[in-house]
Every structure is written in structure tokens, then in C-alpha cells.
Design a protein around this motif. Structure first.
Motif, PDB file in Angstrom:
ATOM      1  N   VAL A 419      79.175  41.689  93.242  1.00 19.65           N
ATOM      2  CA  VAL A 419      79.601  40.968  92.037  1.00 19.65           C
ATOM      3  C   VAL A 419      78.399  40.624  91.160  1.00 19.65           C
ATOM      4  O   VAL A 419      78.420  40.805  89.935  1.00 19.65           O
ATOM      5  N   LEU A 420      77.333  40.150  91.782  1.00 20.44           N
ATOM      6  CA  LEU A 420      76.130  39.789  91.017  1.00 20.44           C
ATOM      7  C   LEU A 420      75.458  41.024  90.421  1.00 20.44           C
ATOM      8  O   LEU A 420      74.908  40.969  89.315  1.00 20.44           O
ATOM      9  N   LEU A 421      75.515  42.140  91.145  1.00 20.38           N
ATOM     10  CA  LEU A 421      74.933  43.374  90.610  1.00 20.38           C
ATOM     11  C   LEU A 421      75.698  43.850  89.375  1.00 20.38           C
ATOM     12  O   LEU A 421      75.092  44.336  88.415  1.00 20.38           O
ATOM     13  N   THR A 422      77.022  43.724  89.393  1.00 22.11           N
ATOM     14  CA  THR A 422      77.801  44.125  88.210  1.00 22.11           C
ATOM     15  C   THR A 422      77.511  43.232  87.019  1.00 22.11           C
ATOM     16  O   THR A 422      77.741  43.622  85.881  1.00 22.11           O
ATOM     17  N   LYS A 423      77.010  42.023  87.286  1.00 15.81           N
ATOM     18  CA  LYS A 423      76.625  41.106  86.208  1.00 15.81           C
ATOM     19  C   LYS A 423      75.169  41.296  85.811  1.00 15.81           C
ATOM     20  O   LYS A 423      74.604  40.454  85.108  1.00 15.81           O
ATOM     21  N   ARG A 424      74.564  42.393  86.331  1.00 19.72           N
ATOM     22  CA  ARG A 424      73.188  42.777  86.005  1.00 19.72           C
ATOM     23  C   ARG A 424      72.154  41.740  86.460  1.00 19.72           C
ATOM     24  O   ARG A 424      71.119  41.561  85.820  1.00 19.72           O
ATOM     25  N   LYS A 425      72.444  41.080  87.564  1.00 21.60           N
ATOM     26  CA  LYS A 425      71.483  40.143  88.135  1.00 21.60           C
ATOM     27  C   LYS A 425      70.374  40.916  88.847  1.00 21.60           C
ATOM     28  O   LYS A 425      70.619  41.940  89.486  1.00 21.60           O
ATOM     29  N   THR A 426      69.141  40.400  88.736  1.00 14.56           N
ATOM     30  CA  THR A 426      68.021  41.013  89.434  1.00 14.56           C
ATOM     31  C   THR A 426      67.986  40.525  90.879  1.00 14.56           C
ATOM     32  O   THR A 426      68.681  39.559  91.240  1.00 14.56           O
ATOM     33  N   VAL A 427      67.175  41.163  91.714  1.00 10.91           N
ATOM     34  CA  VAL A 427      67.070  40.756  93.116  1.00 10.91           C
ATOM     35  C   VAL A 427      66.596  39.303  93.247  1.00 10.91           C
ATOM     36  O   VAL A 427      67.178  38.534  94.028  1.00 10.91           O
ATOM     37  N   PRO A 428      65.562  38.866  92.506  1.00 10.30           N
ATOM     38  CA  PRO A 428      65.173  37.446  92.593  1.00 10.30           C
ATOM     39  C   PRO A 428      66.309  36.502  92.195  1.00 10.30           C
ATOM     40  O   PRO A 428      66.472  35.432  92.801  1.00 10.30           O
ATOM     41  N   GLU A 429      67.104  36.875  91.200  1.00  9.00           N
ATOM     42  CA  GLU A 429      68.227  36.032  90.797  1.00  9.00           C
ATOM     43  C   GLU A 429      69.300  35.991  91.875  1.00  9.00           C
ATOM     44  O   GLU A 429      69.927  34.947  92.099  1.00  9.00           O
ATOM     45  N   ILE A 430      69.518  37.121  92.560  1.00  8.35           N
ATOM     46  CA  ILE A 430      70.476  37.156  93.673  1.00  8.35           C
ATOM     47  C   ILE A 430      69.996  36.261  94.812  1.00  8.35           C
ATOM     48  O   ILE A 430      70.789  35.531  95.434  1.00  8.35           O
ATOM     49  N   GLU A 431      68.693  36.305  95.084  1.00  6.90           N
ATOM     50  CA  GLU A 431      68.122  35.436  96.117  1.00  6.90           C
ATOM     51  C   GLU A 431      68.416  33.974  95.817  1.00  6.90           C
ATOM     52  O   GLU A 431      68.853  33.203  96.693  1.00  6.90           O
ATOM     53  N   ASN A 432      68.173  33.569  94.560  1.00  9.67           N
ATOM     54  CA  ASN A 432      68.347  32.160  94.186  1.00  9.67           C
ATOM     55  C   ASN A 432      69.813  31.738  94.235  1.00  9.67           C
ATOM     56  O   ASN A 432      70.121  30.614  94.652  1.00  9.67           O
ATOM     57  N   GLU A 433      70.712  32.613  93.803  1.00 10.32           N
ATOM     58  CA  GLU A 433      72.127  32.237  93.745  1.00 10.32           C
ATOM     59  C   GLU A 433      72.771  32.194  95.124  1.00 10.32           C
ATOM     60  O   GLU A 433      73.655  31.370  95.368  1.00 10.32           O
ATOM     61  N   LEU A 434      72.347  33.089  96.028  1.00  9.18           N
ATOM     62  CA  LEU A 434      72.959  33.156  97.363  1.00  9.18           C
ATOM     63  C   LEU A 434      72.098  32.498  98.433  1.00  9.18           C
ATOM     64  O   LEU A 434      72.512  32.459  99.606  1.00  9.18           O
ATOM     65  N   PHE A 435      70.906  32.010  98.051  1.00  7.86           N
ATOM     66  CA  PHE A 435      69.996  31.323  98.974  1.00  7.86           C
ATOM     67  C   PHE A 435      69.653  32.217 100.165  1.00  7.86           C
ATOM     68  O   PHE A 435      69.790  31.825 101.332  1.00  7.86           O
ATOM     69  N   ILE A 436      69.239  33.438  99.848  1.00  9.56           N
ATOM     70  CA  ILE A 436      68.829  34.377 100.880  1.00  9.56           C
ATOM     71  C   ILE A 436      67.426  34.874 100.567  1.00  9.56           C
ATOM     72  O   ILE A 436      66.935  34.714  99.446  1.00  9.56           O
ATOM     73  N   SER A 437      66.783  35.502 101.546  1.00 10.22           N
ATOM     74  CA  SER A 437      65.424  35.995 101.350  1.00 10.22           C
ATOM     75  C   SER A 437      65.441  37.295 100.559  1.00 10.22           C
ATOM     76  O   SER A 437      66.480  37.939 100.418  1.00 10.22           O
ATOM     77  N   SER A 438      64.259  37.663 100.080  1.00  6.10           N
ATOM     78  CA  SER A 438      64.141  38.896  99.315  1.00  6.10           C
ATOM     79  C   SER A 438      64.502  40.106 100.170  1.00  6.10           C
ATOM     80  O   SER A 438      65.206  41.017  99.722  1.00  6.10           O
ATOM     81  N   ALA A 439      64.027  40.123 101.410  1.00  7.95           N
ATOM     82  CA  ALA A 439      64.311  41.249 102.299  1.00  7.95           C
ATOM     83  C   ALA A 439      65.810  41.382 102.564  1.00  7.95           C
ATOM     84  O   ALA A 439      66.360  42.493 102.583  1.00  7.95           O
ATOM     85  N   THR A 440      66.472  40.232 102.756  1.00 11.34           N
ATOM     86  CA  THR A 440      67.923  40.261 103.007  1.00 11.34           C
ATOM     87  C   THR A 440      68.679  40.774 101.793  1.00 11.34           C
ATOM     88  O   THR A 440      69.604  41.586 101.918  1.00 11.34           O
ATOM     89  N   ALA A 441      68.281  40.308 100.609  1.00 10.10           N
ATOM     90  CA  ALA A 441      68.943  40.760  99.380  1.00 10.10           C
ATOM     91  C   ALA A 441      68.783  42.264  99.195  1.00 10.10           C
ATOM     92  O   ALA A 441      69.746  42.972  98.861  1.00 10.10           O
ATOM     93  N   LYS A 442      67.570  42.765  99.412  1.00 17.50           N
ATOM     94  CA  LYS A 442      67.324  44.198  99.253  1.00 17.50           C
ATOM     95  C   LYS A 442      68.110  45.012 100.287  1.00 17.50           C
ATOM     96  O   LYS A 442      68.597  46.110  99.987  1.00 17.50           O
ATOM     97  N   THR A 443      68.240  44.482 101.496  1.00 11.35           N
ATOM     98  CA  THR A 443      69.007  45.179 102.528  1.00 11.35           C
ATOM     99  C   THR A 443      70.476  45.285 102.132  1.00 11.35           C
ATOM    100  O   THR A 443      71.108  46.344 102.291  1.00 11.35           O
ATOM    101  N   HIS A 444      71.019  44.187 101.608  1.00  9.79           N
ATOM    102  CA  HIS A 444      72.420  44.220 101.160  1.00  9.79           C
ATOM    103  C   HIS A 444      72.608  45.239 100.033  1.00  9.79           C
ATOM    104  O   HIS A 444      73.607  45.971 100.002  1.00  9.79           O
ATOM    105  N   VAL A 445      71.656  45.289  99.111  1.00  2.95           N
ATOM    106  CA  VAL A 445      71.746  46.246  98.005  1.00  2.95           C
ATOM    107  C   VAL A 445      71.733  47.671  98.530  1.00  2.95           C
ATOM    108  O   VAL A 445      72.523  48.525  98.091  1.00  2.95           O
ATOM    109  N   GLN A 446      70.856  47.942  99.494  1.00  4.58           N
ATOM    110  CA  GLN A 446      70.779  49.287 100.081  1.00  4.58           C
ATOM    111  C   GLN A 446      72.084  49.667 100.773  1.00  4.58           C
ATOM    112  O   GLN A 446      72.564  50.804 100.639  1.00  4.58           O
TER     113      GLN A 446
END
Length: 470
Positions: A419-446
Motif C-alpha cells: 500500500v505504501l509503495l503504491t503511494k510512492r513512499k520511499t524505504v525510509p518513509e516506510i520504515e518510519n510509518e511501520l516502525f521497522i528497520s531498513s533491512a526489514t523494509a527492503k526484505t519486504h519490498v524484495q
């Protein structure tokens, strides 16, 4: 690659056309205005800018009430008229008194009108493209135009330069029509956008005007010997944006470009005063100018495309604001340069405009503005109907998200990231909104990319758009 990227021949033709348009604007100012001395120089700059601003405003207002065909804005007659304008300016620069004022003034007005019409034709074309295509076009055009302008500045024979400036509009016009007539080019790109009554874009106008005023104020005091650094600033910025757009589009974001352009300009101001490093000031201010131009043009074109706003209205008004603000930024240099450079007025002026610049950057554009309509609304739609439309759109989004989740077996967390990707959120913004680490966010994206069978964000947007249409 994007589904709507034109074929390579189309890209090359339109790239060459827009590069010729920018090179014409830059080379015209360098060749003619730098040769004028005394009050005739600011007079002709004002007339030239007045011609451009008038055309931008007239076309913008007309587009609110009638359907305009962009290709009809520019013709062979406009090319001939522009060549005539160059001729009388060339004659006028060798005259004195009233003859010089009259000839150069009329020629500057004609050139302002011609260049404004040519820019509008290409801006309307850009408003039909997707984000990646836009960034490639704009960055490559800035690179090529900088090289063309630099090459013309090295020519010592005036009549050759004048002849080249007369040919550039013809080249741009020919390339535009050739590009749009290429086989495989989307036919709906030829269709003009119907008129629509949107509110005045005061937030974009203020935001753009303040930046261009401050940038031109600083650049106007830099000596002509810094020209090579100015070119290098444009080339460096354009090359970086182009490389990211071609090779690492997922890492290139409009919010990132927005956040970088302000420090670049502030760095140029700091180099200008109090450090008095004019070469670095030229490098940073022109890099900021190039990056900001690419960012704003891309954002406004995307808003126009997303919201169905007539691009001739939105881009015409904002282009008028940027030209008028740039003129105001240059006038202090032309009128009272000696006073500003030999007194305490320069640091005083910078003390006032720098906080204004920072305030406008922080207050007149946000992430939600980039995803929405930047403070504009469509007139003639009552509040109840607008709320109903918004509710319907929100319901369609929920249904589309649910279908994607079921079809591709996304986990709950992957759905949140999607949902956040469709709203053109960047990885750092996804981290802040979901309170997850950068590595976790990138893993979910992959994982999302793998499940959906896609490779970049634009493919994700295209896939989601298909689900929205079902």
C-alpha cells in the motif's frame, strides 16, 4: 521499461527538440544581453521577460475556456518572425540613442513570444509521459542544451551565432513534429486536454517564484568568468539524474530531489557571501537551478496527468511565475549593482531572503502535495459531490488492494508495505510509518517484487492501475 515510453526514434527527436529550445533561451541571453551596456540592458531583459510572461498567461487563460491544440501554437510563421526579431536586435546593438532602444526592444519582445510558445509545445508533450520517461527527457535535455550553449559561446563570429540562434527554433519545431509522427507513437498523445476550471495554483506559484528569485539574485552578481563552472553544474546534475533514471530508478525519488535542491542553493549562497568563492557559488547555484527545474517540471506534469488538469493552464501559470520572479531577482544587479556590492546591503538582503526561502520550502510543499493536487481544487463541483467521489475512489482502492493480496498471497505486513509503495513512499518513509528497520523494509519490498513478478516501482504502479480498472 515503462509501457508508455515512446519508441527510440521518437525519444531522440523530441530530446533534440527540447534541448534546442533550452539552448536557444540560454544562448540568446548570453549573446545579446551581455553585449548591452547601460540602462538599455535591463530594459530589454524586462521586455523579453514581459513577452514570455504575457504569452504564458494568455495561453493559460485561453486553455480554461477552450480546447487548444498544442501543435497549432507554433508554426513556420513564428519561426520566421523570430528570425526577424534576431535580425533587428543585431542591427539595434550597433545603433545609438532611440534607434537602439526601439530596435532591440521590439526584437526582444518578438524573441520572448517565440520562445514562450515553443516551450509550451514541449511542456504539453511532457505532461503526457510517465515519471521515468519525464526524468530521462528532462535530464538528457539539460545535458545536451548545456553543451550546445557552451559551444555557441565559444564562437567568435557574431553572424554565425545569430544564424545558429535563428535555426534552433526550426530544428526544435521539426524534431517535435518528426518525433510525434514516428510509427508506434501512442495516438492519444496527439489529443489536446479538454478545458477544466481548476483553482489558481497559488502554492506552486509562490514556491517556484521564491526559489527562482533567490537563485537569480545570487547568480546575477557572479562574474562572466564563472560560465564554465555554471555549465559544469548543469552537466553534473543532469548526468546524475539521468544515470539514476536509467539504472537505479527505484532509488530516485521526487522528495529526495526536493530535499537536495535547497541545500545546494544555500551552499551557493554561502559561497557567494560571506566566503566570496564565486566559482563554487556558480557551481552550486546552477546545480540547484537544474535540479529544481527538473523536479518542478516533473512534479507539475505528473499532477496534471493524474488530476486531469490542462497542462497549458498549470504549466503556463507556473512558467510565467518563474520568469517574472527570475526577472525581479536580476533587476537589483542591473539597477544598483555598485551599491549592493560595495555596502552592507548585500548581507542584509541575504539575511532577509534566505529565511524566506527556507520557510517557503518547509511550508508550501509536502509529501501529500506531491501525491495530490498541490493545494488546487476543481471549481464548479459542490462539496457533497466531491466527498462522494472521494469515498468512491477510496472504496475502489480498498477493493484493489484486497484483490492483489488474495491473488499473490501477500502477508499482512507485505500488504501494508505494498500500500505504501503504491503511494510512492520511499524505504525510509516506510520504515518510519511501520516502525521497522531498513533491512526489514527492503526484505519486504524484495518479497513483494518476487511474488508480483515485477522489477521496479513503475511496474508496480502499472500493475496496481490494472487492478484499479477491473
Amino acid at each position: 521499461m515503462l509501457a508508455r515510453i515512446p519508441q527510440l526514434p521518437t525519444f531522440l527527436f523530441c530530446l533534440a527538440g527540447y534541448a534546442a529550445t533550452i539552448a536557444l533561451s540560454v544562448s540568446f541571453e548570453v549573446h545579446f544581453f551581455t553585449e548591452m551596456h547601460g540602462p538599455v540592458c535591463p530594459f530589454n531583459k524586462t521586455v523579453f521577460a514581459g513577452g514570455q510572461v504575457s504569452i504564458f498567461v494568455i495561453v493559460a487563460l485561453l486553455s480554461r475556456h477552450r480546447t487548444l491544440q498544442p501543435r497549432q501554437l507554433f508554426s513556420g510563421r513564428i519561426i520566421a518572425l523570430g528570425a526577424f526579431g534576431l535580425l533587428i536586435i543585431s542591427v539595434g546593438t550597433h545603433q545609438t540613442g532611440m534607434a537602439q532602444w526601439l530596435l532591440t526592444g521590439v526584437g526582444s519582445l518578438i524573441q520572448g513570444i517565440q520562445q514562450a510558445l515553443l516551450k509550451l509545445v514541449f511542456l504539453d508533450f511532457f505532461a503526457r509521459l510517465e515519471e521515468r520517461s519525464l526524468l530521462i527527457y528532462l535530464s538528457a535535455s539539460h545535458i545536451l542544451s548545456a553543451l550546445l550553449a557552451f559551444g555557441l559561446s565559444m564562437v567568435a563570429i557574431p553572424w554565425i551565432v545569430v544564424g545558429a540562434l535563428a535555426l534552433l527554433p526550426a530544428v526544435a519545431y521539426h524534431c517535435y513534429h518528426e518525433g510525434l509522427s514516428r510509427k508506434g507513437y501512442p495516438s492519444d498523445f496527439h489529443k489536446p486536454v479538454s478545458p477544466s476550471r481548476w483553482s489558481f495554483p497559488y502554492r506552486p506559484v509562490v514556491f517556484i517564484a521564491v526559489f527562482f528569485f533567490v537563485n537569480e539574485f545570487v547568480r546575477s552578481f557572479l562574474p562572466s568568468s564563472t560560465a564554465i563552472y555554471t555549465i559544469f553544474g548543469a552537466l553534473t546534475t543532469g548526468t546524475l539524474v539521468l544515470l539514476f533514471a536509467l539504472l537505479a530508478f527505484d532509488r530516485l525519488s521526487l522528495p529526495g530531489m526536493y530535499r537536495i535542491s535547497l541545500p545546494l542553493l544555500l551552499g551557493g549562497i554561502l559561497c557567494f557571501y560571506p566566503l566570496h568563492e564565486v566559482f563554487f557559488a556558480a557551481l552550486f547555484t546552477n546545480a540547484a537551478y537544474t535540479l529544481f527545474s527538473i523536479f518542478c517540471t516533473t512534479l507539475l506534469c505528473l499532477i496534471s496527468k493524474r488530476q486531469g488538469i490542462n497542462p497549458l493552464w498549470l504549466l503556463g501559470i507556473t512558467a510565467a511565475a518563474s520568469d517574472f520572479a527570475g526577472l525581479l531577482g536580476e533587476l537589483p544587479r542591473d539597477i544598483c549593482r555598485e551599491l549592493l556590492t560595495t555596502s552592507s546591503l548585500t548581507p542584509l538582503a541575504l539575511t532577509v531572503i534566505v529565511p524566506l526561502l527556507v520557510y517557503v520550502f518547509l511550508s508550501f510543499l509536502s509529501s501529500s502535495d506531491m501525491q495530490g493536487s498541490w493545494g488546487m481544487w476543481q471549481q464548479g463541483i459542490d462539496e457533497q459531490k466531491a466527498e462522494s467521489t472521494a469515498a468512491l475512489l477510496q472504496s475502489r482502492h480498498r477493493d484493489a488492494y484486497a484483490r492483489v493480496t488474495r491473488q499473490f498471497s501477500l502477508t499482512r505486513r507485505e500488504e501494508e508495505v505494498f500500500v505504501l509503495l503504491t503511494k510512492r513512499k520511499t524505504v525510509p518513509e516506510i520504515e518510519n510509518e511501520l516502525f521497522i528497520s531498513s533491512a526489514t523494509a527492503k526484505t519486504h519490498v524484495q518479497h513483494i517484487y518476487k511474488k508480483l513478478g515485477i522489477h521496479n516501482r513503475q511496474e508496480l504502479q502499472d500493475l496496481f492501475a490494472q487492478f484499479m480498472e477491473e
